[in-house]
Design a protein around this motif. Structure first.
Motif, PDB file in Angstrom:
ATOM      1  N   LYS A   1       0.841  -1.201   0.000  1.00 35.92           N
ATOM      2  CA  LYS A   1       0.000   0.000   0.000  1.00 35.92           C
ATOM      3  C   LYS A   1       0.872   1.246   0.000  1.00 35.92           C
ATOM      4  CE  LYS A   1      -3.667   2.299   2.580  1.00 35.92           C
ATOM      5  NZ  LYS A   1      -4.544   2.244   3.795  1.00 35.92           N
ATOM      6  N   ALA A   2       1.898   1.206   0.819  1.00 34.22           N
ATOM      7  CA  ALA A   2       2.781   2.357   0.888  1.00 34.22           C
ATOM      8  C   ALA A   2       3.498   2.573  -0.434  1.00 34.22           C
ATOM      9  CB  ALA A   2       3.785   2.168   2.022  1.00 34.22           C
ATOM     10  N   LEU A   3       3.917   1.455  -1.074  1.00 31.18           N
ATOM     11  CA  LEU A   3       4.618   1.547  -2.363  1.00 31.18           C
ATOM     12  C   LEU A   3       3.685   2.105  -3.434  1.00 31.18           C
ATOM     13  CD1 LEU A   3       7.144   1.052  -4.055  1.00 31.18           C
ATOM     14  CD2 LEU A   3       6.355  -1.324  -4.376  1.00 31.18           C
ATOM     15  N   ALA A   4       2.449   1.601  -3.424  1.00 28.23           N
ATOM     16  CA  ALA A   4       1.487   2.080  -4.433  1.00 28.23           C
ATOM     17  C   ALA A   4       1.231   3.572  -4.264  1.00 28.23           C
ATOM     18  CB  ALA A   4       0.191   1.292  -4.289  1.00 28.23           C
ATOM     19  N   GLU A   5       1.069   3.962  -3.026  1.00 22.05           N
ATOM     20  CA  GLU A   5       0.843   5.383  -2.773  1.00 22.05           C
ATOM     21  C   GLU A   5       2.043   6.214  -3.214  1.00 22.05           C
ATOM     22  OE1 GLU A   5      -0.043   5.626   1.313  1.00 22.05           O
ATOM     23  OE2 GLU A   5      -2.126   4.913   1.112  1.00 22.05           O
ATOM     24  N   ALA A   6       3.215   5.668  -2.971  1.00 21.02           N
ATOM     25  CA  ALA A   6       4.424   6.392  -3.363  1.00 21.02           C
ATOM     26  C   ALA A   6       4.548   6.480  -4.876  1.00 21.02           C
ATOM     27  CB  ALA A   6       5.652   5.714  -2.762  1.00 21.02           C
ATOM     28  N   LEU A   7       4.230   5.413  -5.600  1.00 23.12           N
ATOM     29  CA  LEU A   7       4.302   5.396  -7.064  1.00 23.12           C
ATOM     30  C   LEU A   7       3.294   6.360  -7.663  1.00 23.12           C
ATOM     31  CD1 LEU A   7       4.786   1.574  -7.742  1.00 23.12           C
ATOM     32  CD2 LEU A   7       6.498   3.387  -7.974  1.00 23.12           C
ATOM     33  N   ALA A   8       2.146   6.372  -7.033  1.00 17.39           N
ATOM     34  CA  ALA A   8       1.109   7.270  -7.554  1.00 17.39           C
ATOM     35  C   ALA A   8       1.524   8.725  -7.408  1.00 17.39           C
ATOM     36  CB  ALA A   8      -0.212   7.015  -6.826  1.00 17.39           C
ATOM     37  N   LYS A   9       2.226   9.057  -6.426  1.00 18.37           N
ATOM     38  CA  LYS A   9       2.628  10.432  -6.167  1.00 18.37           C
ATOM     39  C   LYS A   9       3.904  10.822  -6.911  1.00 18.37           C
ATOM     40  CE  LYS A   9       0.496  10.612  -1.606  1.00 18.37           C
ATOM     41  NZ  LYS A   9       0.751  10.770  -0.149  1.00 18.37           N
ATOM     42  N   ASN A  10       4.728   9.878  -7.310  1.00 16.47           N
ATOM     43  CA  ASN A  10       6.031  10.201  -7.899  1.00 16.47           C
ATOM     44  C   ASN A  10       6.294   9.251  -9.060  1.00 16.47           C
ATOM     45  OD1 ASN A  10       8.629  10.959  -8.504  1.00 16.47           O
ATOM     46  ND2 ASN A  10       9.389  10.764  -6.408  1.00 16.47           N
ATOM     47  N   GLN A  11       6.190   9.747 -10.304  1.00 20.98           N
ATOM     48  CA  GLN A  11       6.393   8.911 -11.474  1.00 20.98           C
ATOM     49  C   GLN A  11       7.846   8.528 -11.644  1.00 20.98           C
ATOM     50  OE1 GLN A  11       4.081   7.595 -13.471  1.00 20.98           O
ATOM     51  NE2 GLN A  11       2.534   8.501 -12.085  1.00 20.98           N
ATOM     52  N   ASP A  12       8.745   9.395 -11.205  1.00 18.45           N
ATOM     53  CA  ASP A  12      10.161   9.054 -11.304  1.00 18.45           C
ATOM     54  C   ASP A  12      10.497   7.805 -10.505  1.00 18.45           C
ATOM     55  OD1 ASP A  12      10.552  11.222 -12.947  1.00 18.45           O
ATOM     56  OD2 ASP A  12      11.152  12.554 -11.282  1.00 18.45           O
ATOM     57  N   LEU A  13       9.719   7.616  -9.449  1.00 20.78           N
ATOM     58  CA  LEU A  13       9.971   6.416  -8.629  1.00 20.78           C
ATOM     59  C   LEU A  13       9.680   5.151  -9.412  1.00 20.78           C
ATOM     60  CD1 LEU A  13      10.803   5.356  -5.880  1.00 20.78           C
ATOM     61  CD2 LEU A  13       8.416   5.544  -5.145  1.00 20.78           C
ATOM     62  N   VAL A  14       8.733   5.247 -10.384  1.00 18.93           N
ATOM     63  CA  VAL A  14       8.431   4.079 -11.229  1.00 18.93           C
ATOM     64  C   VAL A  14       9.623   3.739 -12.082  1.00 18.93           C
ATOM     65  CG1 VAL A  14       6.952   3.216 -13.078  1.00 18.93           C
ATOM     66  CG2 VAL A  14       5.991   4.624 -11.263  1.00 18.93           C
ATOM     67  N   ALA A  15      10.237   4.757 -12.627  1.00 16.70           N
ATOM     68  CA  ALA A  15      11.425   4.519 -13.450  1.00 16.70           C
ATOM     69  C   ALA A  15      12.559   3.962 -12.610  1.00 16.70           C
ATOM     70  CB  ALA A  15      11.844   5.850 -14.120  1.00 16.70           C
ATOM     71  N   LEU A  16      12.651   4.498 -11.420  1.00 18.61           N
ATOM     72  CA  LEU A  16      13.721   4.004 -10.526  1.00 18.61           C
ATOM     73  C   LEU A  16      13.540   2.532 -10.225  1.00 18.61           C
ATOM     74  CD1 LEU A  16      16.164   4.438  -8.721  1.00 18.61           C
ATOM     75  CD2 LEU A  16      14.587   5.216  -6.918  1.00 18.61           C
ATOM     76  N   LYS A  17      12.309   2.128  -9.879  1.00 17.67           N
ATOM     77  CA  LYS A  17      12.050   0.727  -9.564  1.00 17.67           C
ATOM     78  C   LYS A  17      12.261  -0.146 -10.782  1.00 17.67           C
ATOM     79  CE  LYS A  17      10.921   0.951  -5.252  1.00 17.67           C
ATOM     80  NZ  LYS A  17      11.746   0.228  -4.265  1.00 17.67           N
ATOM     81  N   THR A  18      11.912   0.424 -11.959  1.00 18.21           N
ATOM     82  CA  THR A  18      12.108  -0.345 -13.200  1.00 18.21           C
ATOM     83  C   THR A  18      13.580  -0.543 -13.448  1.00 18.21           C
ATOM     84  OG1 THR A  18      10.070   0.557 -14.103  1.00 18.21           O
ATOM     85  CG2 THR A  18      11.620  -0.403 -15.677  1.00 18.21           C
TER      86      THR A  18
END
Length: 305
Positions: free
Chosen positions: A262-279
């Protein structure tokens, strides 16, 4: 002349003294004896041990103060059968023949002499009748069977009664030994009855022992069952506690994972750069060898010139 008279007088006195001394006799008294000195039947003195003198008009009567025995009847020491003795009736009118041995000791020789004159006369007129009387009294309190079954108790009672009846008399009873028999036929009947009673008591005792063993086995079985029940309850409780602990651990772990997602999803939703980072974190650095036309380069954002 006066000298002659005086001489004759002295001679007469000497003769008289010599005659008196000659008439005196010597007697001895052994240890354990008492001598009663009488003059014309009157007690004038008593002597114990030693050497003594007495006049011709004095008499000496000896009494032994040692322990002595008197037998009433006779029994065979090998078989225990009474050969002769005193007769007495039990409470159920059975005749017993009793051989007694009485151990006594004279305590007052002067009183013996005054009342009975001799020890033998005292035994005949005092001791023997009272012994017979007490024997009859004691036997009357027992049946023939109980007298046989309780010989020790009977002997103790007889000793006590005979000893007490002579209190206040010039002798003391130190011991009474007794042996008694009934007729052969009656004794055989008593023996058979006693053996039967013993067999019955043995059977009852054996039955009690078996019953006690059964009760002990039951108690042991119940105790073992209780122990097993307690152990089973303890084991079940332990398993329950273990299962509860595991379930709680799974619940806690699941809750933690859910919270993390839940925390990760909330974080991804708020910060798109974090998606790239995780990718990028999950990319192994290898580009595809074939990229179809019009397809955007995956994972990599090329900078604009």
């Amino acid at each position: 002349m006066s000298k002659t008279i005086i001489g004759a007088g002295l001679t007469g006195v000497a003769v008289l003294v010599g005659a008196i001394v000659g008439a005196m006799s010597v007697y001895s008294v052994d240890a354990g004896e008492t001598a009663i000195i009488t003059r014309y039947g009157e007690i004038i003195d008593t002597k114990t041990s030693g050497l003594n003198w007495k006049s011709p008009v004095e008499d000496v009567t000896y009494f032994s103060t040692r322990e002595a025995k008197i037998d009433f009847g006779e029994f065979d020491k090998n078989t225990g059968d009474v050969v002769s003795g005193l007769s007495a009736y039990t409470s159920d009118r059975q005749t017993a023949t009793v051989a007694l041995t009485l151990t006594y000791q004279i305590t007052d020789p002067e009183q013996v002499y005054a009342k009975y004159k001799t020890t033998e006369n005292m035994l005949n007129t005092l001791v023997a009748p009272r012994v017979r009387q007490q024997l009859e009294i004691v036997f009357s309190k027992y049946t023939a069977m109980t007298a046989v079954e309780k010989r020790g108790e009977f002997a103790t009672a007889l000793r006590k009664e005979i000893s007490e009846v002579f209190k206040g008399y010039p002798l003391v009873i130190n011991d009474v030994q007794s042996v008694f028999n009934f007729s052969k036929e009656y004794e055989q009947m008593i023996e058979d009855s006693v053996n039967k009673d013993v067999a019955v008591r043995n059977q009852e005792r054996q039955t009690r022992i078996i019953a006690e063993q059964v009760r002990a086995a039951q108690v042991q079985a119940e105790s073992e069952a209780k122990i097993k029940l307690v152990q089973a309850e303890a084991e079940a409780k332990q398993q329950t506690m273990k299962a509860d602990a595991e379930a709680h651990a799974i619940k806690v772990k699941g809750q933690a994972e859910a919270d993390s997602a839940k925390a990760l999803a909330e974080a991804l939703a708020k910060n798109q750069d974090l998606v790239a980072l995780k990718t990028a974190e999950k990319w192994n650095g290898v580009l595809p060898t074939y990229i179809p036309q019009g397809t955007v380069m995956p994972f990599v954002q090329l900078p604009n010139k």
